[in-house]
Every structure is written in structure tokens, then in C-alpha cells.
Write a protein that holds these residues in place. Sequence first.
Motif, PDB file in Angstrom:
ATOM      1  N   MET A  72       5.286   2.729   1.526  1.00  0.00           N
ATOM      2  CA  MET A  72       4.413   3.729   0.893  1.00  0.00           C
ATOM      3  C   MET A  72       4.892   4.051  -0.520  1.00  0.00           C
ATOM      4  SD  MET A  72       3.866   6.316   4.114  1.00  0.00           S
ATOM      5  CE  MET A  72       3.611   7.702   3.057  1.00  0.00           C
ATOM      6  N   ASP A  73       6.190   4.229  -0.688  1.00  0.00           N
ATOM      7  CA  ASP A  73       6.743   4.535  -2.008  1.00  0.00           C
ATOM      8  C   ASP A  73       6.498   3.394  -2.982  1.00  0.00           C
ATOM      9  OD1 ASP A  73       7.624   6.985  -1.098  1.00  0.00           O
ATOM     10  OD2 ASP A  73       9.716   6.357  -0.859  1.00  0.00           O
ATOM     11  N   HIS A  74       6.698   2.173  -2.522  1.00  0.00           N
ATOM     12  CA  HIS A  74       6.536   1.016  -3.395  1.00  0.00           C
ATOM     13  C   HIS A  74       5.083   0.844  -3.827  1.00  0.00           C
ATOM     14  CE1 HIS A  74       7.859  -2.762  -5.179  1.00  0.00           C
ATOM     15  NE2 HIS A  74       6.708  -3.261  -4.774  1.00  0.00           N
ATOM     16  N   VAL A  75       4.161   1.012  -2.883  1.00  0.00           N
ATOM     17  CA  VAL A  75       2.745   0.828  -3.181  1.00  0.00           C
ATOM     18  C   VAL A  75       2.166   2.060  -3.866  1.00  0.00           C
ATOM     19  CG1 VAL A  75       0.471   0.392  -2.145  1.00  0.00           C
ATOM     20  CG2 VAL A  75       2.478  -0.844  -1.315  1.00  0.00           C
ATOM     21  N   GLY A  76       2.689   3.229  -3.528  1.00  0.00           N
ATOM     22  CA  GLY A  76       2.228   4.454  -4.168  1.00  0.00           C
ATOM     23  C   GLY A  76       0.970   5.035  -3.557  1.00  0.00           C
ATOM     24  N   LEU A  77       0.791   4.804  -2.262  1.00  0.00           N
ATOM     25  CA  LEU A  77      -0.403   5.311  -1.581  1.00  0.00           C
ATOM     26  C   LEU A  77      -0.028   6.013  -0.281  1.00  0.00           C
ATOM     27  CD1 LEU A  77      -2.804   2.246  -1.893  1.00  0.00           C
ATOM     28  CD2 LEU A  77      -2.916   4.376  -3.187  1.00  0.00           C
ATOM     29  N   PRO A  78      -0.866   6.976   0.150  1.00  0.00           N
ATOM     30  CA  PRO A  78      -0.634   7.593   1.456  1.00  0.00           C
ATOM     31  C   PRO A  78      -0.994   6.603   2.577  1.00  0.00           C
ATOM     32  CG  PRO A  78      -2.614   8.495   0.446  1.00  0.00           C
ATOM     33  CD  PRO A  78      -1.981   7.587  -0.564  1.00  0.00           C
ATOM     34  N   LEU A  79      -0.308   6.753   3.684  1.00  0.00           N
ATOM     35  CA  LEU A  79      -0.455   5.826   4.807  1.00  0.00           C
ATOM     36  C   LEU A  79      -1.613   6.225   5.723  1.00  0.00           C
ATOM     37  CD1 LEU A  79       0.945   3.367   6.185  1.00  0.00           C
ATOM     38  CD2 LEU A  79       2.219   5.040   7.541  1.00  0.00           C
ATOM     39  N   LEU A  80      -2.463   5.252   6.021  1.00  0.00           N
ATOM     40  CA  LEU A  80      -3.534   5.450   6.997  1.00  0.00           C
ATOM     41  C   LEU A  80      -3.115   4.932   8.366  1.00  0.00           C
ATOM     42  CD1 LEU A  80      -6.445   6.282   7.661  1.00  0.00           C
ATOM     43  CD2 LEU A  80      -7.173   4.031   6.885  1.00  0.00           C
ATOM     44  N   GLY A  81      -2.314   3.863   8.386  1.00  0.00           N
ATOM     45  CA  GLY A  81      -1.896   3.325   9.680  1.00  0.00           C
ATOM     46  C   GLY A  81      -1.018   2.101   9.542  1.00  0.00           C
ATOM     47  N   VAL A  82      -0.465   1.711  10.681  1.00  0.00           N
ATOM     48  CA  VAL A  82       0.406   0.545  10.784  1.00  0.00           C
ATOM     49  C   VAL A  82      -0.127  -0.321  11.916  1.00  0.00           C
ATOM     50  CG1 VAL A  82       2.744  -0.253  11.281  1.00  0.00           C
ATOM     51  CG2 VAL A  82       2.403   1.851   9.979  1.00  0.00           C
ATOM     52  N   VAL A  83      -0.332  -1.607  11.636  1.00  0.00           N
ATOM     53  CA  VAL A  83      -0.830  -2.549  12.636  1.00  0.00           C
ATOM     54  C   VAL A  83       0.277  -3.564  12.910  1.00  0.00           C
ATOM     55  CG1 VAL A  83      -2.600  -4.260  13.211  1.00  0.00           C
ATOM     56  CG2 VAL A  83      -3.190  -2.277  11.791  1.00  0.00           C
ATOM     57  N   PRO A  84       0.738  -3.640  14.157  1.00  0.00           N
ATOM     58  CA  PRO A  84       1.818  -4.590  14.468  1.00  0.00           C
ATOM     59  C   PRO A  84       1.317  -6.035  14.518  1.00  0.00           C
ATOM     60  CG  PRO A  84       1.050  -3.563  16.480  1.00  0.00           C
ATOM     61  CD  PRO A  84       0.312  -2.894  15.339  1.00  0.00           C
ATOM     62  N   GLU A  85       2.232  -6.954  14.309  1.00  0.00           N
ATOM     63  CA  GLU A  85       1.932  -8.375  14.526  1.00  0.00           C
ATOM     64  C   GLU A  85       1.554  -8.519  15.999  1.00  0.00           C
ATOM     65  OE1 GLU A  85       1.353 -12.251  13.719  1.00  0.00           O
ATOM     66  OE2 GLU A  85       2.158 -10.912  12.203  1.00  0.00           O
TER      67      GLU A  85
END
Length: 127
Positions: A72-85
Motif C-alpha cells: 500500500m505504501d509503495h503504490v500509494g493507494l488504500p487497500l480494497l482487498g487481497v486475493v490469494p494465489e
Amino acid sequence: DAPAGIEAGFHLAASAADRVILVAGPDPASMRDAAQSAGVLELLGKTDVRLVVNRLRRKTFRAMDLTVDDVMDHVGLPLLGVVPEDENVVLAAAFGQPLLGYCRKGASAACHRIARRLQGLRVKIRL
């Protein structure tokens, strides 16, 4: 939906969007591209932009000494979700079935949680 990169297709899709979901993998190249895309979206005046970290493998993530906060810090955006492999994504596509109809765990469950967040519901982010 827009093609990868920030060429004409990206600009066309972004110009018509009132909400943007930027999907990025947890690898350095993908995070770098996502940060660049986020910058372009900001220049285009897009304010409702959220991040989905896709194809996350916990073991690889830990080996790289990364956290979701780092992404999130690197991209600079708030997180909507995480999708696993999840191999079920490939299997559902191979059988011509929607992922949410094929199984109810892994990537399917993560996508369901993301959809609920998009509806404005408070749903915990799971890694």
C-alpha cells in the motif's frame, strides 16, 4: 477493465470511470507499475481509486520480507482487498464456470469480500 500499462486503452477506460480498482501483484515490477498508474490516475483527477493485491502467496511474501502495508505504501493507494494465489481460478476458467460458482474458498471468498466492501459493507481483510 483496461489493458496493462498506461497507453491509450488505459486512458480511455480511466476517462470514463468514476471509481477505479487498481489490481497489482505483490512483486516489485507490478508494484512499480501500479504506483505509476496511480500517479497517472491522480493527474486525470480520479479520486476514488483503491488497490487490490492479487495472487498473493504468503510464503513468498514472507520470504521477500513484505507486508500488505508495504505494498500500500509503495503504490500509494488504500487497500480494497487481497486475493490469494489459487489454482481454482484456472480450474474454474478451464471448466467454463464463474469462480464464485466453482468454489467458495480462497480467491473466490476473497472476491466475495471485495464485492461486499464495494457495496459499502464493513468486511475484515484476510490474508
